[in-house]
Design a protein around this motif. Structure first.
Motif, PDB file in Angstrom:
ATOM      1  N   ARG A 136       0.847  -1.197   0.000  1.00  0.00           N
ATOM      2  CA  ARG A 136       0.000   0.000   0.000  1.00  0.00           C
ATOM      3  C   ARG A 136       0.881   1.245   0.000  1.00  0.00           C
ATOM      4  O   ARG A 136       2.029   1.203   0.454  1.00  0.00           O
ATOM      5  CB  ARG A 136      -0.909   0.002   1.238  1.00  0.00           C
TER       6      ARG A 136
ATOM      7  N   GLU B 136      -5.503   5.035  -2.015  1.00  0.00           N
ATOM      8  CA  GLU B 136      -6.584   4.262  -2.661  1.00  0.00           C
ATOM      9  C   GLU B 136      -7.499   5.160  -3.486  1.00  0.00           C
ATOM     10  O   GLU B 136      -8.470   4.692  -4.078  1.00  0.00           O
ATOM     11  CB  GLU B 136      -7.443   3.539  -1.604  1.00  0.00           C
TER      12      GLU B 136
ATOM     13  N   ILE C  98     -12.414  -2.551  -1.513  1.00  0.00           N
ATOM     14  CA  ILE C  98     -11.176  -1.917  -1.031  1.00  0.00           C
ATOM     15  C   ILE C  98     -11.401  -1.394   0.390  1.00  0.00           C
ATOM     16  O   ILE C  98     -10.586  -1.606   1.292  1.00  0.00           O
ATOM     17  CB  ILE C  98     -10.729  -0.785  -1.978  1.00  0.00           C
TER      18      ILE C  98
END
Ligand SMILES: Cc1cc2nc3c(=O)[nH]c(=O)nc-3n(C[C@H](O)[C@H](O)[C@H](O)COP(=O)(O)OP(=O)(O)OC[C@H]3O[C@@H](n4cnc5c(N)ncnc54)[C@H](O)[C@@H]3O)c2cc1C
Length: 508
Positions: free
Chosen positions: A112, A253, A312
């Motif tokens: 991430r 994200e 997500i």
């Protein structure tokens, strides 16, 4: 009652577990851990390692560069480079002790992109917090390997031999019984940071911050004390979700911050996008919006996650579930978020073996300072806890006197509940007022004056927790007053700019 060991560790967070694991691998068999909780570790969502197979051309050198840049070039370069160079070893240590990380469908490690980093390099789990996994598997495996755990033990004082100048152990209170001494030639301070000194914070209750005063009383030098980290996107409403950090990975994200005009205000200073923005930048820009009357009623702004795929969002289950349980649906509404004290980049000054100025006292994780500089990259507290633990264990093998014989001595401990009641609340209020988001000379000087009076009072001398707490706040206020500029997480309203020739660290 007393006991003797080769190595004793104060704390059972990630830094303690990594130290114990590596020491055990290196052949040290008599290790005991004393702690009164799990600290911040179970809340860890992101932990950074640069792995050789990363798809971005990332490298330990780039990682070190990011750390130093995010830290406004204050971090100790030797420690930063050593940490980055050993990143793979830290990952491998956790894997050897049973920690597993999330993978993508193609079998590669899931990475991430969190705040402060050029590239995605943050490992995680998608079904639980990675910190919960670390505690679960490592505690079990370490206990099976013969490491002794005392889980309800509060370390209240360090024991120093005034003749040799060496640390020889600490005093503990276990399960509310009478205090007793534990002796060892190697003592590892792994007791976390100081966020709770300021009152409301994201820290759990077992990390009180008085330990900084304890270390100073034992003669350790302290560094970078003015740099308290504020997590930028902590939930400010609804009530059930207050204090829950919205992961900065959400900006990676595709999430973004909005002011009351609906503007993506971070883009003004970061046109390339919100992903990877350092925490200090996000904090500053949020505070600017609030100052301009464009914030929310809680002193923060809004984050918009509504457009992010539900799967997500659900891959951050601790966050998503807490919001839903609090009656707040991130797919349908904007979230009110803002900065809150969260971690500490200052602490005990260490050398490359993670030994302090006082022989026999080592410090790891959030207990030691100097690595993150004026602002910490997200996910790096966990990496630093792992790497400092690993490197400290190797340092202990090089410099620790594991066979030093220690003579027992009298237990010294002062406790007076009436003194605690009189001072602790006020100390916390003074710290909250003077050491919060914005600082100025007047508040810092009055904090220094008040804490000095407490330290000097005959009453405070009757209670170690009170005097250690007062000393910790006093030293942080002194560092903040010394730093006549705004840099990273330290913001002076009377010195709003950072000055290029003001980069030295303050050591107390
Ligand atoms: C809500 C939250 C979310 C976070 N998320 C992340 C993240 O995603 N990524 C990241 O890198 N960092 C994160 N952090 C920061 C991170 O959790 C800490 O920096 C990290 O846990 C430090 O590890 P540590 O072992 O040094 O200290 P801790 O994990 O805090 O452990 C401290 C230990 O010392 C013990 N202790 C304290 N005082 C005493 C005493 N007097 N006597 C005995 N024991 C004592 C505690 O009980 C505990 O066992 C987060 C922190 C919080 C609070």
């Amino acid at each position: 009652m007393s006991s003797h060991h080769q190595v004793i560790i104060a704390g059972s967070g990630l830094a303690a577990l990594a130290s114990a694991a590596r020491l055990h691998e290196l052949g040290v068999k008599d290790i005991a851990i004393y702690a009164n909780g799990l600290g911040g570790t179970p809340y860890i969502a992101a932990i950074n390692f640069v792995l050789p197979e990363n798809p971005y051309g990332d490298s330990p050198e780039l990682y070190a560069k990011d750390m130093l840049a995010a830290g406004y070039n204050i971090g100790n370069k030797e420690l930063v480079h050593e940490m980055a160079a050993n990143t793979l070893k830290g990952y491998e240590l956790l894997c050897r002790w049973g920690v597993t990380f999330a993978h993508n469908e193609d079998g590669s490690i899931k990475l991430r992109h969190v705040s402060g980093h050029t590239y995605p390099r943050s490992l995680c789990q998608t079904t639980n917090l990675i910190g919960v996994e670390i505690e679960k598997v490592m505690l079990t495996r370490l206990a099976e390997s013969g490491i002794e755990f005392h889980n309800k033990a509060q370390v209240v004082n360090l024991i120093k031999n005034d003749e040799s100048g060496k640390i020889e152990g600490f005093t503990v209170i276990e399960d509310n019984h009478e205090p007793y001494n534990v002796y060892a030639p190697v003592v590892i301070a792994s007791w976390g940071g100081v966020g709770n000194l300021l009152g409301t914070s994201t820290y759990p209750d077992d990390v009180k911050g008085n330990t900084l005063g304890m270390a100073k009383t034992a003669g350790a030098s302290l560094v970078d004390l003015e740099f308290i980290e504020f997590e930028p996107m902590v939930m400010m409403s609804p009530e059930g979700a207050v204090g829950e950090p919205c992961p900065t990975a959400m900006l990676g994200e595709g999430g973004y911050l909005l002011n009351s005009d609906g503007e993506r205000f971070l883009l003004r200073v970061r046109p390339q996008g919100e992903a990877g923005a350092p925490k200090s930048l996000i904090n500053h820009e949020i505070w600017k919006q609030v100052a301009q009357g464009k914030g929310n009623s809680h002193g923060g702004v809004w984050v918009d996650l509504r457009h992010i795929d539900i799967n997500i969002l659900k891959a951050y289950p601790w966050f998503y579930n807490r919001l839903i349980q609090s009656g707040c649906d991130p797919k349908k509404e904007l979230l009110e978020v803002g900065p809150m004290p969260h971690s500490f980049s200052g602490g005990i000054r260490v050398d490359k073996n993670y030994e302090s100025d006082v022989k026999g006292l080592f410090a790891v994780g959030e207990a030691c300072g100097g690595i993150h500089g004026a602002c910490r990259c997200a996910g790096n507290a966990a990496s630093q806890a792992t790497l400092s633990g690993l490197l400290c264990a190797e340092g202990v093998m090089r410099t620790g006197e594991l066979d030093r014989v220690i003579n027992e001595r009298e237990v010294i401990y002062h406790r007076d509940d009436s003194v605690r009641e009189k001072y602790l609340g006020e100390l916390q209020r003074v710290a909250g007022r003077s050491l919060g988001v914005y600082r100025n000379a007047q508040d810092l000087e009055s904090a220094l004056k008040f804490t000095h009076e407490v330290i000097e009072s005959s009453q405070a001398a009757k209670d170690d927790l009170t005097s250690q707490t007062a000393l910790a706040i006093h030293l942080i206020a002194k560092a903040a007053l010394n730093r006549k500029e705004s840099r990273g997480t330290h913001n002076r309203t009377d010195y709003p700019e950072s000055s290029p020739d003001f980069e030295k660290e303050f050591i107390f």
